[in-house]
Each structure stands twice: as C-alpha cells, then as structure tokens.
Design a protein around this motif. Structure first.
Motif, PDB file in Angstrom:
ATOM      1  N   MET B   1       0.854  -1.178   0.000  1.00 20.87           N
ATOM      2  CA  MET B   1       0.000   0.000   0.000  1.00 20.87           C
ATOM      3  C   MET B   1       0.893   1.232   0.000  1.00 20.87           C
ATOM      4  SD  MET B   1      -3.140  -1.052   2.602  1.00 20.87           S
ATOM      5  CE  MET B   1      -2.266  -1.858   3.956  1.00 20.87           C
ATOM      6  N   LEU B   2       0.618   2.121  -0.909  1.00 22.47           N
ATOM      7  CA  LEU B   2       1.406   3.344  -1.039  1.00 22.47           C
ATOM      8  C   LEU B   2       0.511   4.551  -0.786  1.00 22.47           C
ATOM      9  CD1 LEU B   2       3.289   2.564  -4.409  1.00 22.47           C
ATOM     10  CD2 LEU B   2       4.311   2.578  -2.127  1.00 22.47           C
ATOM     11  N   HIS B   3       0.976   5.442   0.083  1.00 24.54           N
ATOM     12  CA  HIS B   3       0.244   6.686   0.330  1.00 24.54           C
ATOM     13  C   HIS B   3       0.719   7.683  -0.720  1.00 24.54           C
ATOM     14  CE1 HIS B   3      -0.910   9.962   3.509  1.00 24.54           C
ATOM     15  NE2 HIS B   3      -1.761   9.912   2.500  1.00 24.54           N
ATOM     16  N   VAL B   4      -0.193   8.082  -1.583  1.00 24.75           N
ATOM     17  CA  VAL B   4       0.197   8.893  -2.739  1.00 24.75           C
ATOM     18  C   VAL B   4      -0.458  10.272  -2.732  1.00 24.75           C
ATOM     19  CG1 VAL B   4       0.663   6.884  -4.220  1.00 24.75           C
ATOM     20  CG2 VAL B   4      -1.635   7.884  -4.213  1.00 24.75           C
ATOM     21  N   ASP B   5       0.276  11.219  -3.296  1.00 22.38           N
ATOM     22  CA  ASP B   5      -0.281  12.568  -3.502  1.00 22.38           C
ATOM     23  C   ASP B   5      -1.254  12.576  -4.671  1.00 22.38           C
ATOM     24  OD1 ASP B   5       1.059  13.982  -1.486  1.00 22.38           O
ATOM     25  OD2 ASP B   5       2.877  14.068  -2.700  1.00 22.38           O
ATOM     26  N   TYR B   6      -0.913  11.779  -5.683  1.00 25.99           N
ATOM     27  CA  TYR B   6      -1.845  11.589  -6.808  1.00 25.99           C
ATOM     28  C   TYR B   6      -1.533  10.261  -7.478  1.00 25.99           C
ATOM     29  CZ  TYR B   6       2.008  13.055  -9.865  1.00 25.99           C
ATOM     30  OH  TYR B   6       3.211  13.131 -10.505  1.00 25.99           O
ATOM     31  N   PHE B   7      -2.518   9.754  -8.189  1.00 26.60           N
ATOM     32  CA  PHE B   7      -2.342   8.504  -8.946  1.00 26.60           C
ATOM     33  C   PHE B   7      -3.231   8.566 -10.175  1.00 26.60           C
ATOM     34  CE2 PHE B   7      -3.697   4.077  -9.882  1.00 26.60           C
ATOM     35  CZ  PHE B   7      -2.452   3.507 -10.109  1.00 26.60           C
ATOM     36  N   ASN B   8      -2.602   8.467 -11.326  1.00 30.00           N
ATOM     37  CA  ASN B   8      -3.342   8.395 -12.590  1.00 30.00           C
ATOM     38  C   ASN B   8      -3.025   7.064 -13.244  1.00 30.00           C
ATOM     39  OD1 ASN B   8      -3.946  11.086 -12.080  1.00 30.00           O
ATOM     40  ND2 ASN B   8      -2.225  11.820 -13.320  1.00 30.00           N
ATOM     41  N   SER B   9      -4.039   6.371 -13.675  1.00 27.19           N
ATOM     42  CA  SER B   9      -3.823   5.070 -14.301  1.00 27.19           C
ATOM     43  C   SER B   9      -4.631   5.004 -15.589  1.00 27.19           C
ATOM     44  CB  SER B   9      -4.262   3.976 -13.333  1.00 27.19           C
ATOM     45  OG  SER B   9      -4.096   2.712 -13.912  1.00 27.19           O
ATOM     46  N   THR B  10      -3.960   4.639 -16.657  1.00 27.67           N
ATOM     47  CA  THR B  10      -4.597   4.556 -17.969  1.00 27.67           C
ATOM     48  C   THR B  10      -4.454   3.129 -18.487  1.00 27.67           C
ATOM     49  OG1 THR B  10      -3.766   6.780 -18.372  1.00 27.67           O
ATOM     50  CG2 THR B  10      -4.629   5.586 -20.280  1.00 27.67           C
ATOM     51  N   ILE B  11      -5.544   2.544 -18.940  1.00 25.09           N
ATOM     52  CA  ILE B  11      -5.499   1.179 -19.468  1.00 25.09           C
ATOM     53  C   ILE B  11      -4.634   1.137 -20.733  1.00 25.09           C
ATOM     54  CG2 ILE B  11      -6.912  -0.579 -20.613  1.00 25.09           C
ATOM     55  CD1 ILE B  11      -9.180   0.362 -18.688  1.00 25.09           C
ATOM     56  N   ALA B  12      -3.712   0.165 -20.765  1.00 25.17           N
ATOM     57  CA  ALA B  12      -2.797   0.100 -21.896  1.00 25.17           C
ATOM     58  C   ALA B  12      -2.989  -1.174 -22.722  1.00 25.17           C
ATOM     59  CB  ALA B  12      -1.355   0.193 -21.405  1.00 25.17           C
ATOM     60  N   ARG B  13      -2.883  -2.321 -22.082  1.00 24.76           N
ATOM     61  CA  ARG B  13      -2.869  -3.581 -22.819  1.00 24.76           C
ATOM     62  C   ARG B  13      -3.506  -4.674 -21.987  1.00 24.76           C
ATOM     63  NH1 ARG B  13       1.906  -4.283 -26.117  1.00 24.76           N
ATOM     64  NH2 ARG B  13       1.458  -6.496 -26.006  1.00 24.76           N
ATOM     65  N   ARG B  14      -4.103  -5.659 -22.666  1.00 28.94           N
ATOM     66  CA  ARG B  14      -4.579  -6.849 -21.969  1.00 28.94           C
ATOM     67  C   ARG B  14      -3.430  -7.558 -21.266  1.00 28.94           C
ATOM     68  NH1 ARG B  14      -8.253 -10.271 -23.899  1.00 28.94           N
ATOM     69  NH2 ARG B  14      -7.274 -11.681 -22.389  1.00 28.94           N
ATOM     70  N   GLY B  15      -3.714  -8.088 -20.106  1.00 31.85           N
ATOM     71  CA  GLY B  15      -2.728  -8.893 -19.384  1.00 31.85           C
ATOM     72  C   GLY B  15      -2.756 -10.341 -19.840  1.00 31.85           C
ATOM     73  N   ARG B  16      -2.173 -11.222 -19.032  1.00 34.93           N
ATOM     74  CA  ARG B  16      -2.066 -12.632 -19.428  1.00 34.93           C
ATOM     75  C   ARG B  16      -3.313 -13.440 -19.087  1.00 34.93           C
ATOM     76  NH1 ARG B  16       2.563 -10.955 -16.916  1.00 34.93           N
ATOM     77  NH2 ARG B  16       4.226 -10.482 -18.404  1.00 34.93           N
ATOM     78  N   SER B  17      -4.119 -12.931 -18.182  1.00 35.38           N
ATOM     79  CA  SER B  17      -5.306 -13.662 -17.744  1.00 35.38           C
ATOM     80  C   SER B  17      -6.338 -13.733 -18.865  1.00 35.38           C
ATOM     81  CB  SER B  17      -5.907 -12.956 -16.526  1.00 35.38           C
ATOM     82  OG  SER B  17      -7.211 -13.434 -16.290  1.00 35.38           O
ATOM     83  N   LYS B  18      -6.915 -14.954 -19.048  1.00 36.84           N
ATOM     84  CA  LYS B  18      -7.953 -15.090 -20.081  1.00 36.84           C
ATOM     85  C   LYS B  18      -9.257 -14.456 -19.639  1.00 36.84           C
ATOM     86  CE  LYS B  18      -6.039 -19.035 -22.465  1.00 36.84           C
ATOM     87  NZ  LYS B  18      -5.866 -20.492 -22.318  1.00 36.84           N
ATOM     88  N   ILE B  19      -9.388 -14.336 -18.327  1.00 38.12           N
ATOM     89  CA  ILE B  19     -10.592 -13.694 -17.805  1.00 38.12           C
ATOM     90  C   ILE B  19     -10.220 -12.288 -17.372  1.00 38.12           C
ATOM     91  CG2 ILE B  19     -12.304 -13.757 -15.944  1.00 38.12           C
ATOM     92  CD1 ILE B  19     -12.266 -16.748 -16.177  1.00 38.12           C
TER      93      ILE B  19
END
Lengths: 137, 137
Positions: B1-19
């Motif tokens: 767990m990281l205490h952050v001032d800000y966090f932006n996350s943008t979807i990039a690519r499918r992972g390895r999971s089939k689901i």
C-alpha cells in the motif's frame, strides 16, 4: 522491476534501520530506465557473491530485453521477505551497482535506510512489471 | 500500500489472464489516496468471505491512520504469491470495494486483467509504504 518513462526520488526521512548510508547520494532524477525495487533477504547472507552474480544476470537480461541503458537500484524492504542485516544489504547492492556499471549500464542508486518521495510514470506493456526471486539454490 | 499525492492510471494492454473485466472501468485519476496493489492468492479460494473481511479491516485501519478518504484498489499479480483463479480474484476485489464504500471511503478501482500506465507521486513518511499478508488462519 518497473519499466519507467521517468523516475524522480527525493530523500525524505530516515527509515527504521539503525544502519544507513549518509546522504547525499544525490536525489535520483532519470528518464527512461528500469526501476529495481530490491530487498536483500536473510538467506542471502550465506552466499552474497552468488546472490550478487545472479541478481546482476537477471537485471541485465531484463534490461537488455527492454533495451534500457539506465538501471535504478532502490532498496525496498516491503516485498514480504525477511530482510538481511543492513550491512549485508548495503554490500550486495553496492556490488550489483559496480557489476552493472562494468557491464555498461548507467546505474543510479538511492541511499540505503531512507524513505523517499517518488514521482514516476510507468510504461504499460506486458514486460513493464516483473518480479524475480533470487535464491542460492 | 502506497500513500500517494496523486495517482493516474490509464489502461494500456490486456494482461495474461484469459478472464478480464471489460473496460471501461474508467481510467483512474485521483489526488491524495491510498494505493492498494493487491494480489488474490491460491489459498484465498478456500474462504473468500474471511479474506475479504480481513482485507477490508487492514485497509480501513491503515487508511484511517493516514486520514485518507480515497482508496484505490489495483489488481497487481507481481507480489510473488501464486495468484488465485481470476474469477475468485475479481469477486474478492469487488466485495472489498463494496465493503469499503459502505464504510464511507471513496473507492476507485482499475479493471482486472489489464496492464496500465501509472503516473504517481508517493509521500515520503514512514507509513507511506506498508505491506500486508492476509491469510485464512
């Protein structure tokens, strides 16, 4: 290990370890690089040379695959393993730094025993996060 | 767990999971918050309700201590443990989200099964990084 577009780290506070490196090691401010969050563990005390060599191999392999020239070694004791004595950790990290430098990488390192403010952007490709356990066996 | 001032996350690519979860779950863009990188593990399949409850407790305890109002749940399979079946992981993460919301936190969540570009700044105080293992015992 995180493949990052940039990573800035500023020393903030002493950590819990009684043994620590005096800053400045300078604050780290690098562009595209491979950020290695590394924890030296109890069982690594048995054969530090072997652990060092295998660690350098893993970082080189991954760094070459990503075509990065810069490696950041960042001591990070929050990866669930039981940490080694700090003296051993500092020795191993310095040896890894030296070896990677000799192999032609630019190596940035944050000082052992401090909390840092990070500012970073990761890439989003499938190899942009990987975890590796290095053992003596 | 990281205490952050800000966090932006943008979807990039499918992972390895089939689901995986179909985005959009929206990209996440939050200011001060607690970023929880979470991996649901194989042994959590035995008693998901118990794991969920203890996870919510740990996050609440830490979040309250830091006085954060926003929690980010981010599936992260790079924490060394053997991942559970994706169906179980998605169920547990959604239950944790629901419970934390009911306890009064704002909860942001990134979709399961994707790589993301992160952009973040952490704080540098001694509780700004902590790791927790939740087990059924």
């Amino acid at each position: 290990m995180l493949h990052v577009d940039y990573f800035n780290s500023t020393i903030a506070r002493r950590g819990r370890s009684k043994i620590f490196e005096e800053p400045p090691l300078k604050d780290v401010k690098v562009k595209e690089s491979l950020l290695v969050l590394m924890n030296v563990e109890k069982q690594d005390e048995i054969n530090p040379q072997h652990i060092t060599r295998k660690t350098v191999e893993e970082i080189m392999k991954h760094g070459s695959q990503l075509k990065v020239k810069t490696i950041i070694l960042h001591p990070f004791a929050h990866l669930f393993g039981e940490p080694s004595k700090p003296e051993v950790a500092i020795d191993i990290i310095k040896l890894v730094e030296k070896d990677l430098t000799q192999k032609g990488f630019n190596v940035a390192r944050t000082p052992f025993g401090w909390f840092n403010i990070w500012e970073l952007r990761t890439k989003g490709h499938p190899l942009s996060r990987v975890a590796r356990k290095i053992s003596s066996n």
